[in-house]
Write a protein that holds these residues in place. Structure first.
Motif, short mmCIF file in Angstrom:
data_model
loop_
_atom_site.label_atom_id
_atom_site.label_comp_id
_atom_site.label_asym_id
_atom_site.label_seq_id
_atom_site.Cartn_x
_atom_site.Cartn_y
_atom_site.Cartn_z
N PHE A 1 -13.54 4.08 11.89
CA PHE A 1 -12.54 3.46 10.98
C PHE A 1 -11.39 2.82 11.96
N LEU B 1 -5.96 -4.66 2.89
CA LEU B 1 -6.44 -3.33 1.74
C LEU B 1 -7.59 -2.57 2.83
N PHE C 1 -6.16 -1.07 5.46
CA PHE C 1 -5.58 0.36 5.12
C PHE C 1 -6.83 1.63 5.00
N VAL C 2 -8.01 0.87 4.55
CA VAL C 2 -9.14 1.92 4.55
C VAL C 2 -9.03 2.44 5.82
N GLU D 1 -6.21 4.82 6.79
CA GLU D 1 -6.24 6.18 6.17
C GLU D 1 -7.44 6.89 6.75
N ARG E 1 1.23 10.13 5.77
CA ARG E 1 1.14 9.61 4.48
C ARG E 1 2.74 9.26 3.93
N PHE F 1 3.44 5.50 2.58
CA PHE F 1 3.83 5.28 1.19
C PHE F 1 4.70 3.79 1.27
N THR G 1 1.99 1.08 1.39
CA THR G 1 1.45 0.81 0.13
C THR G 1 2.22 0.06 -0.44
N LEU H 1 -4.12 -10.71 -0.50
CA LEU H 1 -4.09 -9.68 0.56
C LEU H 1 -4.64 -10.14 1.91
N ILE I 1 -7.39 8.08 -1.81
CA ILE I 1 -7.77 7.76 -0.42
C ILE I 1 -8.79 6.92 -0.15
N PRO I 2 -9.19 5.83 0.35
CA PRO I 2 -10.21 5.01 0.44
C PRO I 2 -11.35 5.69 1.32
N PRO I 3 -12.45 5.53 1.33
CA PRO I 3 -13.21 4.48 0.41
C PRO I 3 -13.66 5.48 -0.89
N PHE J 1 -9.41 5.68 -5.32
CA PHE J 1 -8.58 4.48 -4.51
C PHE J 1 -8.66 3.30 -5.05
N PHE K 1 -5.53 1.80 -7.13
CA PHE K 1 -4.99 0.65 -6.50
C PHE K 1 -5.03 -0.51 -7.80
N VAL L 1 3.36 6.25 -6.11
CA VAL L 1 2.82 6.31 -4.71
C VAL L 1 3.39 7.61 -4.06
N LEU L 2 4.68 7.84 -4.26
CA LEU L 2 5.30 8.80 -3.71
C LEU L 2 4.59 10.32 -4.24
N VAL M 1 1.46 10.76 -2.51
CA VAL M 1 1.75 11.48 -0.94
C VAL M 1 1.74 13.04 -1.34
N LEU N 1 -1.65 14.94 -2.11
CA LEU N 1 -2.38 15.25 -0.88
C LEU N 1 -2.41 16.61 -0.60
#
Lengths: 631, 483
Positions: free
Chosen positions: A126, A137, A140-141, A144, A175, A179, A182, A195, B387-389, B393, B397, B416-417, B420, B423
């Protein structure tokens, strides 16, 4: 080139998959899969780096991941000076930490040994996605993904409640940062229509300044989460509950630096937003000092290193914040060596002392653990900024850029912090390795670790000595190499140009910072070896300050009172108590207690609970209707 | 005075509905000839039937037929939804086969009711007239009420069914009132007629405004959107888990799709008006769902609140009212179906002697007992969190991008909040699975069907997260008749 890149990124995934799916087969032999799964990419990444040095670049779309109308997001990789350097660094450090882990984790039982290496491989995968992605994006993968692996590895010894909770804390704090990240992504997509880095940076100058400021501030919010800056740094000290090689790899060398990498990568956006740059520099400087102050009094070997990491990350943000992206990245690079090294040394001490972390119980260990002791001292000298070790070059470069770009206050804070760094690092060294052993029993049982653990120490120590010398390489050295990708002609494109201008001030700055570092070391020596002034009486004399620092400014408690309690409170007292317990559970409990089923249900309805629902519905409808008609 | 001229309807448009009805009736009769201990056969026949109907339905994907005097429409969107409902059926039947035996309610009519509910949902998906929506809604609802109380000997289930029924009846009254008001103003209940009326006369009439709200309220029960969600956690917890899996997905999707069609086709000119209402409702729904879920220790109940939250996310697709939003909505329907039924499937997987499998404690140490199952559950949880992948997600998105494109910045920030917050409770399950030791050592004994279903769903959730192209193109095709 494509094959090389795919190899670097996906071989660690393959390793993780093999160990993950066949952990009951690989067991004790898991490292025979896991180590090559990182070592081979390390070699490949180095080959990529060599090609990039010759001027080759690579930006290739593997396939279109999400393509819907105007929204087109690929899975694609970008290899340029920055990502090639990161890939090499990550795989190189990770290889040695994997090898070290073989020795460090030898007490684990078979399955969890394989599990450990699975997570570690997955983490590297990762991390490589994060640095090699060619769009936000995909980044972002990775972003995360490393968070997830970090969560799993912090909570690896889940029998300890504190470990499991620390993992959760890290994940959730991250997270909160995500926020911001994202929202920034959505804003970028909305206003620039893409992006993909290439498109975004080409169009970045079209953004209005307020919008660019908003976007970059949100991105920075993501960075504060991942890279443990004020106000989201609280998770990193707790993350030390994980195995020490994990702290070394994830929480010192690689993952926590992702925020710095992301900002350097997005420099085209940040250049449009001078205000954000100021914020980044100020937050970085404040964090550097704040974290260093907490490291001054802590007695936990790993926690000191954790605060030190937070502090050093602050330096990196100062670097990128004053526009010296390359200097920030340079410090990221050197820091990976010496901080990775020091964590491994701390792990080595822990391993020898059966998990003991309290420095007050150590002392004199240099006699028992020569290699660990010497390499640790090398790391400490490097971080303190003693020339010609690695930390000197990069830290000095950051401070120099801060000074010449007019951030005098930031420079001052940075210099003072450098002194504090030297002090707490050598306080740690003196307490651990010198003086009389304070716990004879522990001391008796201490022993140097096997070569599988000491060789990585030596390799990283050599790196800590030499990595800084890259600054002297031709064509502007390390920073000149990274600066090749910086799009806009920033005021400080090459190191050399400035030096030509302000050579005298440059030299003065160097002398000041070295002097401060030496003073810090000397003070630590006098306090912890000579006992003048005696640290215990000092602590008593300045008890209020000591308590504030020792309790880490009570920030954790503050957050708990401000955010956690209210959320749980609303959930428990308002939503749950009133709606659920009163209305819904009231029925459930009532019904369960009655033998006659139908009767009970009918009775319940007659006592008026369903009508409660109905009333709520009616009230909702009437309120909405009323509002709409009136307004 | 001439005789009323009844146009002959184009029956080919309702072939999927006809076939599904025939299948349900056949199952009822077939059930009579199956001995009591072999009711599983009925399920397998239902399964084959669903696949067959699905194959036939798929052929209509490019058709566009309006028939029954404009009351019924067959377009790609409705076909894709019908396929989704059949997919739900297939999965739910797979996870039910053995579960019903454990629960001791292995009765053939279970499957027939499932299929009857599907007929109702199919009609909702194709309804081009408010009355038609109502008809579909009631057909579906009546079957689902019975299903919710299928384990009628347990007080919780009976209570759930009755509560569901009472609320349903009450809300359908509200819905009918909305239809009546619309009819009073417009003089017709056909969606194109309403749209035409508004085009000609404007929408100054406040009665129409009330009707828009009442219609949303009527469908809001099945969507479980605030403030019509109170029933959901109770019913989800009380109903048999396989039924919960079904009602948390299929009727919700059907109701959202119907609401979407009504708003887009009939009240399109009042978009600004209903957007301002839905904005509030969506924000409220997702926040209430997520915040309340935080404290739940019963996984079924937690998933119930989570499904309320997901309804809030999906409403964003209608709100966005653009091409991306609708495609995202269609995409999310599938994503939601995969991950939510999957998560409930795992709860069923844990159903053992004396263990319901819906307590957080039942998940303790699952990673040690059954590492693969724990891994699949993590995939579902990641997907639900977004959460990806994972497919969740990608879906989130797309939805959020659509809302941003439409300018709903604050709503996206809230959403989005909320992710969070979500989660926290989803990972409570993961934490228990990975970071605690198992307490009971009653072995897991899942049937073949359940195994196939859960692992296929897990695989799809993951693979469609990495390579969502097939689903995206399906979603794009489904909205081709709208823009």
């Amino acid at each position: 080139m494509q094959k090389l890149v795919l190899g670097v990124v996906f071989i660690p995934l393959l390793g993780a998959a093999i160990n993950g799916l066949f952990c009951w087969k690989t067991r004790r032999k898991a490292h025979w899969i896991a180590v090559p799964a990182i070592a081979i990419p390390a070699v490949l990444a180095f080959m990529i780096l060599l090609r990039v040095m010759k001027g080759e670049r690579f930006d290739h779309v593997l396939y279109w991941w999400i393509a819907l109308g105007g929204l087109k997001i690929p899975v694609g990789f970008l290899v340029d000076e920055l990502s090639a350097m990161m890939m090499s660094m990550v795989t190189f450090i990770a290889t040695w930490i994997h090898i070290y882990s073989i020795g460090y984790m030898d007490h684990e039982d078979d399955i969890s040994y394989a599990r450990y290496f699975t997570y570690l491989n997955l983490f590297v995968f990762f991390m490589l996605i994060l640095v090699a992605a060619n769009n936000y994006l995909l980044m972002f993968v990775g972003w995360e993904g490393v968070g997830l692996c970090s969560y799993l590895l912090i909570g690896y010894w889940y029998e300890k409640i504190s470990a499991a909770n620390a993992g959760m804390k890290a994940f959730i704090t991250n997270r909160i940062g995500d926020f911001g990240f994202t929202i920034a992504l959505f804003l970028i997509y909305k206003h620039l229509g893409s992006l993909i880095f290439h498109d975004v940076f080409a169009l970045a100058h079209e953004l209005s300044v307020p919008l660019a400021t908003l976007i970059t501030l949100l991105l920075f919010m993501g960075a504060t989460g991942k890279s443990a800056q004020i106000p989201l740094y609280v998770w990193l000290p707790d993350a030390m509950e994980g195995p020490t090689p994990v702290s070394s790899l994830i929480h010192a060398a690689t993952m926590v630096t992702a925020g710095v990498y992301m900002i350097a990568r997005s420099h085209a956006l940040f250049n449009v937003a001078p205000f954000t740059m100021e914020v980044v520099a100020v937050v970085g400087a404040a964090t550097a000092m704040f974290a260093a102050s907490m490291a001054l009094v802590n007695n936990d070997l790993k926690r000191v290193l954790a605060f030190s990491t937070v502090s050093q990350l602050g330096y990196m943000f100062v670097g990128v914040g004053v526009g010296a992206y390359a200097a920030g990245i340079f410090h990221l690079f050197t820091h990976a060596f010496f901080k990775g090294l020091m964590f491994l040394c701390a792990g080595s001490v822990m391993h020898a002392l059966h998990g003991e972390l309290d420095m007050q119980k150590m002392g004199g260990l240099i006699n028992k653990m020569k290699i660990t002791g010497i390499t640790f001292i090398i790391g400490a000298l490097a971080i303190a900024g003693v020339p010609p070790l690695a930390g000197f070059w990069s830290k000095d470069s950051i401070l120099h850029h801060a000074f010449v770009s007019g951030h005098k206050v930031v420079w001052f804070i940075g210099t003072v912090t450098a002194g504090m760094t030297a002090f707490y690092m050598f306080r740690l060294i003196f307490l651990t390795f010198f003086g009389e052993p304070r716990d004879k029993h522990l001391y008796e049982h201490a022993h140097e670790n096997p070569p599988v653990m000491t060789i990585p120490l030596i390799v990283l120590a050599v790196g800590s000595v030499l990595a800084g010398l890259l600054a002297l390489a031709p064509n502007g050295g390390f920073e000149g190499f990274i600066n090749r990708i910086m799009r806009t002609a920033h005021e400080m494109v090459t190191h050399g140009a400035e030096h030509a201008g302000g050579h005298e001030s440059g030299l003065a700055l160097i002398i000041i910072s070295v002097a401060v570092a030496v003073m810090g070391i000397f003070l630590a020596y006098s306090m912890y070896i000579k006992r003048v002034p005696d640290p215990v009486t000092m602590a008593q004399r300045f008890r209020p300050i000591y308590l504030v620092l020792y309790n880490r400014y009570w920030v954790d408690e503050l957050y708990f009172a401000l955010f956690i309690n209210p959320t749980v409170g609303i959930s428990r007292h308002v939503l749950w108590k009133i709606v659920d317990v009163l209305i819904i559970d009231g029925i459930v409990n009532g019904v369960a207690g009655l033998c006659s089923l139908i009767g009970s249900v009918v009775r319940r309805i007659q006592t008026g609970y369903i009508p409660d629902y109905a009333w709520l519905v009616i009230i909702g409808v009437v309120i909405v209707c009323g509002l709409k008609i009136l307004l | 005075m001439s005789a009323i001229n009844v146009p002959v309807p184009n029956l080919s448009a309702i072939v999927p509905e006809i076939l599904t009805t025939v299948l349900a009736c056949f199952l009822l009769m077939f059930d009579l000839f199956v001995p009591k201990d072999r009711k599983r056969v009925v399920g397998i026949v239902a399964l084959i039937g669903c696949i067959f109907v699905g194959a036939v339905t798929a052929k209509y994907i490019n058709e566009h037929i309006v028939t029954f005097s404009g009351m019924f429409i067959l377009d790609p969107f409705s076909v894709v939804l019908k396929l989704l409902f059949l997919l739900c059926d297939v999965v739910v039947i797979l996870i039910s086969l053995r579960y019903l035996e454990i629960e001791n309610v292995s009765l053939g009519e279970y499957y027939a009711l499932l299929i009857f509910a599907t007929v109702g949902m199919m009609i909702m998906a194709s309804a081009n007239d408010l009355i038609m929506v109502y008809l579909g809604l009631e057909t579906m609802a009546l079957s689902v009420y019975v299903l919710a109380g299928f384990t009628r000997m347990t007080p919780k289930a009976a209570e759930a069914a009755l509560k569901y029924f009472l609320m349903g009846v009450f809300i359908s009254g509200i819905f009918l009132y909305g239809i009546a008001l619309t009819y009073g103003v417009v003089g017709s209940t056909g969606l194109p007629d309403v749209s035409q009326y508004i085009t000609l006369n404007g929408f100054k009439n406040p009665v129409l405004g009330v009707a828009v709200i009442l219609i949303a309220a009527g469908l809001g029960l099945e969507i479980a959107m605030a403030p019509f969600h109170f029933w959901a956690p109770d019913v989800y917890e009380g109903a048999p888990t396989s039924v919960t899996a079904f009602i948390s997905v299929a009727p919700k999707v059907a109701a959202i799709a119907a609401l979407f069609r009504i708003y887009i086709e009939a009240f399109n000119l009042m978009a600004a008006y209903w957007q301002s209402i839905l904005w509030l409702v969506a924000a409220l729904t997702m926040t209430i769902g997520n915040v309340t879920a935080v404290l739940q220790n019963n996984v079924k109940r937690m998933l119930a609140y989570s499904s309320i939250a997901h309804a809030g996310y999906m409403l964003m697709g209608i709100l966005a009212y653009n091409k991306l939003g609708l495609a995202a909505l269609a995409f999310y329907f599938f994503a939601y179906c995969l991950m939510n039924i999957g998560a409930f499937g795992i709860v069923i997987y844990l159903r053992r002697q004396n263990i319901v499998g819906d307590n957080l404690e039942d998940f303790k140490g699952l990673a040690q007992v059954h590492p693969m199952l724990a891994l699949v559950m993590v995939v579902f949880l990641l997907s639900l969190t977004g959460i990806p992948p994972t497919v969740g997600f990608v879906g989130k998105f797309l939805l959020f991008s659509a809302a941003v494109e439409a300018g709903f910045y604050w709503l996206v920030a809230i959403a989005v909040l909320n992710s969070v917050i979500s989660l926290y409770y989803y990972f409570k399950i993961a934490k228990v699975m990975y970071m605690e030791n198992p307490e009971v050592d009653v072995p897991l004994s899942a049937g073949m069907g359940l195994k196939v279903a859960v692992f296929t769903l897990g695989l799809l959730t993951f693979v469609l997260g990495i390579y969502p192209h097939p689903l995206i193109s399906l979603a794009q095709r489904s909205i081709s008749s709208f823009f």
